[in-house]
Design a protein around this motif. Sequence first.
Motif, PDB file in Angstrom:
ATOM      1  N   SER A  82       5.497   7.358 -17.119  1.00 58.17           N
ATOM      2  CA  SER A  82       4.549   6.776 -16.290  1.00 58.17           C
ATOM      3  C   SER A  82       4.051   5.445 -16.981  1.00 58.17           C
ATOM      4  O   SER A  82       4.021   4.351 -16.108  1.00 58.17           O
ATOM      5  N   ILE A  83       3.925   5.340 -18.142  1.00 59.62           N
ATOM      6  CA  ILE A  83       3.499   4.136 -18.962  1.00 59.62           C
ATOM      7  C   ILE A  83       4.724   3.207 -19.110  1.00 59.62           C
ATOM      8  O   ILE A  83       4.457   2.356 -18.733  1.00 59.62           O
ATOM      9  N   VAL A  84       5.727   3.849 -19.214  1.00 61.71           N
ATOM     10  CA  VAL A  84       7.090   3.171 -19.421  1.00 61.71           C
ATOM     11  C   VAL A  84       7.242   2.206 -18.175  1.00 61.71           C
ATOM     12  O   VAL A  84       7.575   1.003 -18.063  1.00 61.71           O
ATOM     13  N   LYS A  85       7.109   2.993 -16.840  1.00 60.72           N
ATOM     14  CA  LYS A  85       7.305   2.302 -15.647  1.00 60.72           C
ATOM     15  C   LYS A  85       6.318   1.277 -15.656  1.00 60.72           C
ATOM     16  O   LYS A  85       6.654   0.392 -14.446  1.00 60.72           O
ATOM     17  N   LEU A  86       5.041   1.245 -16.050  1.00 60.38           N
ATOM     18  CA  LEU A  86       4.170   0.193 -15.779  1.00 60.38           C
ATOM     19  C   LEU A  86       4.280  -1.297 -16.761  1.00 60.38           C
ATOM     20  O   LEU A  86       3.869  -2.201 -16.442  1.00 60.38           O
ATOM     21  N   LEU A  87       5.167  -1.013 -17.652  1.00 62.41           N
ATOM     22  CA  LEU A  87       5.504  -2.147 -18.833  1.00 62.41           C
ATOM     23  C   LEU A  87       6.109  -3.388 -18.091  1.00 62.41           C
ATOM     24  O   LEU A  87       5.300  -4.520 -18.209  1.00 62.41           O
ATOM     25  N   ASN A  92       4.310  -9.032 -16.605  1.00 63.21           N
ATOM     26  CA  ASN A  92       3.937  -9.842 -15.662  1.00 63.21           C
ATOM     27  C   ASN A  92       2.449 -10.571 -15.577  1.00 63.21           C
ATOM     28  O   ASN A  92       2.343 -11.829 -15.225  1.00 63.21           O
ATOM     29  N   GLU A  93       1.657  -9.475 -15.615  1.00 60.58           N
ATOM     30  CA  GLU A  93       0.007  -9.799 -15.768  1.00 60.58           C
ATOM     31  C   GLU A  93       0.011 -10.907 -17.091  1.00 60.58           C
ATOM     32  O   GLU A  93      -0.808 -11.955 -16.951  1.00 60.58           O
ATOM     33  N   VAL A  94       0.771 -10.691 -18.226  1.00 68.74           N
ATOM     34  CA  VAL A  94       0.425 -11.469 -19.325  1.00 68.74           C
ATOM     35  C   VAL A  94       1.078 -12.739 -19.013  1.00 68.74           C
ATOM     36  O   VAL A  94       0.447 -14.044 -19.459  1.00 68.74           O
ATOM     37  N   ARG A  95       2.212 -12.885 -18.463  1.00 71.04           N
ATOM     38  CA  ARG A  95       3.016 -14.046 -18.039  1.00 71.04           C
ATOM     39  C   ARG A  95       2.031 -14.893 -17.112  1.00 71.04           C
ATOM     40  O   ARG A  95       1.947 -16.121 -17.272  1.00 71.04           O
ATOM     41  N   ASP A  96       1.512 -14.254 -16.305  1.00 73.19           N
ATOM     42  CA  ASP A  96       0.727 -15.185 -14.976  1.00 73.19           C
ATOM     43  C   ASP A  96      -0.662 -15.559 -15.893  1.00 73.19           C
ATOM     44  O   ASP A  96      -0.906 -16.875 -15.703  1.00 73.19           O
ATOM     45  N   PHE A  97      -1.286 -15.025 -16.819  1.00 73.64           N
ATOM     46  CA  PHE A  97      -2.152 -15.382 -17.570  1.00 73.64           C
ATOM     47  C   PHE A  97      -1.833 -16.360 -18.356  1.00 73.64           C
ATOM     48  O   PHE A  97      -2.783 -17.609 -18.372  1.00 73.64           O
ATOM     49  N   THR A  98      -0.732 -16.605 -19.180  1.00 69.11           N
ATOM     50  CA  THR A  98      -0.282 -17.565 -19.977  1.00 69.11           C
ATOM     51  C   THR A  98      -0.051 -18.641 -19.169  1.00 69.11           C
ATOM     52  O   THR A  98      -0.343 -19.760 -19.614  1.00 69.11           O
ATOM     53  N   LYS A  99       0.714 -18.532 -18.031  1.00 70.31           N
ATOM     54  CA  LYS A  99       1.006 -19.835 -17.193  1.00 70.31           C
ATOM     55  C   LYS A  99      -0.263 -20.722 -17.015  1.00 70.31           C
ATOM     56  O   LYS A  99      -0.430 -21.781 -16.689  1.00 70.31           O
ATOM     57  N   ARG A 100      -1.181 -19.707 -16.408  1.00 74.07           N
ATOM     58  CA  ARG A 100      -2.684 -20.372 -16.077  1.00 74.07           C
ATOM     59  C   ARG A 100      -3.133 -21.095 -17.195  1.00 74.07           C
ATOM     60  O   ARG A 100      -3.887 -22.169 -17.124  1.00 74.07           O
ATOM     61  N   SER A 123      12.942 -31.103 -25.138  1.00 75.95           N
ATOM     62  CA  SER A 123      13.545 -30.176 -26.154  1.00 75.95           C
ATOM     63  C   SER A 123      14.806 -29.777 -25.705  1.00 75.95           C
ATOM     64  O   SER A 123      15.081 -29.378 -24.544  1.00 75.95           O
ATOM     65  N   SER A 124      15.648 -29.669 -26.805  1.00 75.94           N
ATOM     66  CA  SER A 124      17.171 -29.195 -26.498  1.00 75.94           C
ATOM     67  C   SER A 124      17.266 -27.794 -26.772  1.00 75.94           C
ATOM     68  O   SER A 124      18.281 -27.253 -26.613  1.00 75.94           O
ATOM     69  N   VAL A 125      16.004 -27.147 -27.064  1.00 75.22           N
ATOM     70  CA  VAL A 125      16.229 -25.554 -27.259  1.00 75.22           C
ATOM     71  C   VAL A 125      16.579 -24.894 -26.074  1.00 75.22           C
ATOM     72  O   VAL A 125      15.934 -25.205 -25.013  1.00 75.22           O
ATOM     73  N   LYS A 126      17.573 -24.064 -26.173  1.00 69.14           N
ATOM     74  CA  LYS A 126      18.053 -23.119 -24.697  1.00 69.14           C
ATOM     75  C   LYS A 126      17.002 -22.049 -24.832  1.00 69.14           C
ATOM     76  O   LYS A 126      17.075 -21.099 -25.799  1.00 69.14           O
ATOM     77  N   LEU A 127      16.194 -22.083 -23.733  1.00 70.70           N
ATOM     78  CA  LEU A 127      15.373 -20.889 -23.761  1.00 70.70           C
ATOM     79  C   LEU A 127      15.806 -19.727 -22.933  1.00 70.70           C
ATOM     80  O   LEU A 127      16.522 -19.679 -21.992  1.00 70.70           O
ATOM     81  N   PRO A 128      15.538 -18.489 -23.370  1.00 69.76           N
ATOM     82  CA  PRO A 128      15.959 -17.273 -22.549  1.00 69.76           C
ATOM     83  C   PRO A 128      15.116 -17.256 -21.130  1.00 69.76           C
ATOM     84  O   PRO A 128      14.123 -17.811 -21.054  1.00 69.76           O
ATOM     85  N   THR A 129      15.760 -16.502 -20.277  1.00 72.76           N
ATOM     86  CA  THR A 129      15.107 -16.507 -18.754  1.00 72.76           C
ATOM     87  C   THR A 129      13.994 -15.474 -19.356  1.00 72.76           C
ATOM     88  O   THR A 129      13.811 -14.730 -20.014  1.00 72.76           O
ATOM     89  N   ILE A 130      13.156 -15.523 -18.173  1.00 71.74           N
ATOM     90  CA  ILE A 130      11.911 -14.696 -18.104  1.00 71.74           C
ATOM     91  C   ILE A 130      12.710 -13.078 -17.890  1.00 71.74           C
ATOM     92  O   ILE A 130      12.004 -12.421 -18.603  1.00 71.74           O
ATOM     93  N   ALA A 131      13.354 -13.050 -17.096  1.00 72.50           N
ATOM     94  CA  ALA A 131      14.039 -11.775 -16.866  1.00 72.50           C
ATOM     95  C   ALA A 131      14.329 -11.127 -18.135  1.00 72.50           C
ATOM     96  O   ALA A 131      14.384  -9.902 -18.631  1.00 72.50           O
ATOM     97  N   THR A 132      15.183 -11.952 -19.092  1.00 72.64           N
ATOM     98  CA  THR A 132      15.597 -11.455 -20.495  1.00 72.64           C
ATOM     99  C   THR A 132      14.484 -11.080 -21.218  1.00 72.64           C
ATOM    100  O   THR A 132      14.205  -9.768 -21.909  1.00 72.64           O
ATOM    101  N   LEU A 133      13.588 -11.925 -21.301  1.00 79.58           N
ATOM    102  CA  LEU A 133      12.211 -11.679 -21.924  1.00 79.58           C
ATOM    103  C   LEU A 133      11.314 -10.249 -21.661  1.00 79.58           C
ATOM    104  O   LEU A 133      10.921  -9.526 -22.386  1.00 79.58           O
ATOM    105  N   ARG A 134      11.493 -10.168 -20.255  1.00 81.47           N
ATOM    106  CA  ARG A 134      10.712  -9.135 -19.581  1.00 81.47           C
ATOM    107  C   ARG A 134      11.536  -7.793 -20.067  1.00 81.47           C
ATOM    108  O   ARG A 134      10.941  -6.784 -20.485  1.00 81.47           O
ATOM    109  N   LYS A 135      12.822  -7.613 -20.033  1.00 82.38           N
ATOM    110  CA  LYS A 135      13.555  -6.765 -20.290  1.00 82.38           C
ATOM    111  C   LYS A 135      13.455  -6.141 -21.881  1.00 82.38           C
ATOM    112  O   LYS A 135      13.284  -5.119 -22.157  1.00 82.38           O
ATOM    113  N   SER A 136      13.481  -7.366 -22.713  1.00 83.43           N
ATOM    114  CA  SER A 136      13.286  -7.103 -24.456  1.00 83.43           C
ATOM    115  C   SER A 136      12.134  -6.469 -24.434  1.00 83.43           C
ATOM    116  O   SER A 136      11.833  -5.689 -25.385  1.00 83.43           O
TER     117      SER A 136
END
Length: 290
Positions: A82-87, A92-100, A123-136
Amino acid sequence: MTITTPMLRGLKLHEPDATLDVYLKLLDKLSTRLTYLTIENIEHNKAFARSYNRSVRNDDIIDDLELATKAIKTGVARQVLSIVKLLPDLFNEVRDFTKRSIKRSIVHIETSISGNVELIGNSSVKLPTIATLRKSWATENARLIRSIPDELLSKVARSVSEAVANGESIESLKKRILQLTDITKRRARVIARDQISKLRGVLARHESLSRGVLYYEWSTSGDEAVRTSHKEMNKKICSWVDVDIYKDSFNDSSWKKRSSIGGISLHPGQDILCRCTSFLVAKVEGRAAA
């Protein structure tokens, strides 16, 4: 006419305390459940106690240990899942907080001078997608959460074997087990604090670079617990692009190596249990009125 100002300082980026509190409570509940099941299946289990005492007398392997550990692991399996499913939701909560936070900081920079202002940063840095960061992040945290009962039960098995070999009483074994459950509770809280801090740091970098903000000012928590390599970076100007360099002030013409002052080559939040954060800084271009 174009007027270029010195680099301006944004607002301090804070920790997502509400999400951290949720994660702490989830892992605290898991630790409490683990403690209860361990006590029930080892300390208060009469069959286990008889098996243990027989093993001590015969210098033998305790028969019921495997059954006890299996019961404990089965008892927390659903809670772990159940905890793993909430990750992803926690991410997303941390992302929304950080964006604000990043947005407020940029608005603060843009309104620090009069006239039309524009952030300068490419910046010429190629950033990973949010989906990639979330999965990692979710994958790593799932591994850590599952390791909590696994590590406890491994230590319990080791303690039982040592206690049998030393001829210790069941009461002595119980003291060993209680110490292990206390360690497990502390480790669970370390995981929550460390992983939320790391995520905040990763997302602060990602969001900053996505919005064209290349630089930040390092800020420590300012207390005695700050590590030396972090303290050396306090108030230094750093690059989101290159983690190995710093400047003493905005107007320095060249960058220096962090290693030259013993500074850590990580961004705030990336080191284990790092409580450091940052102020965004940026050059701003304003156009004078015609």
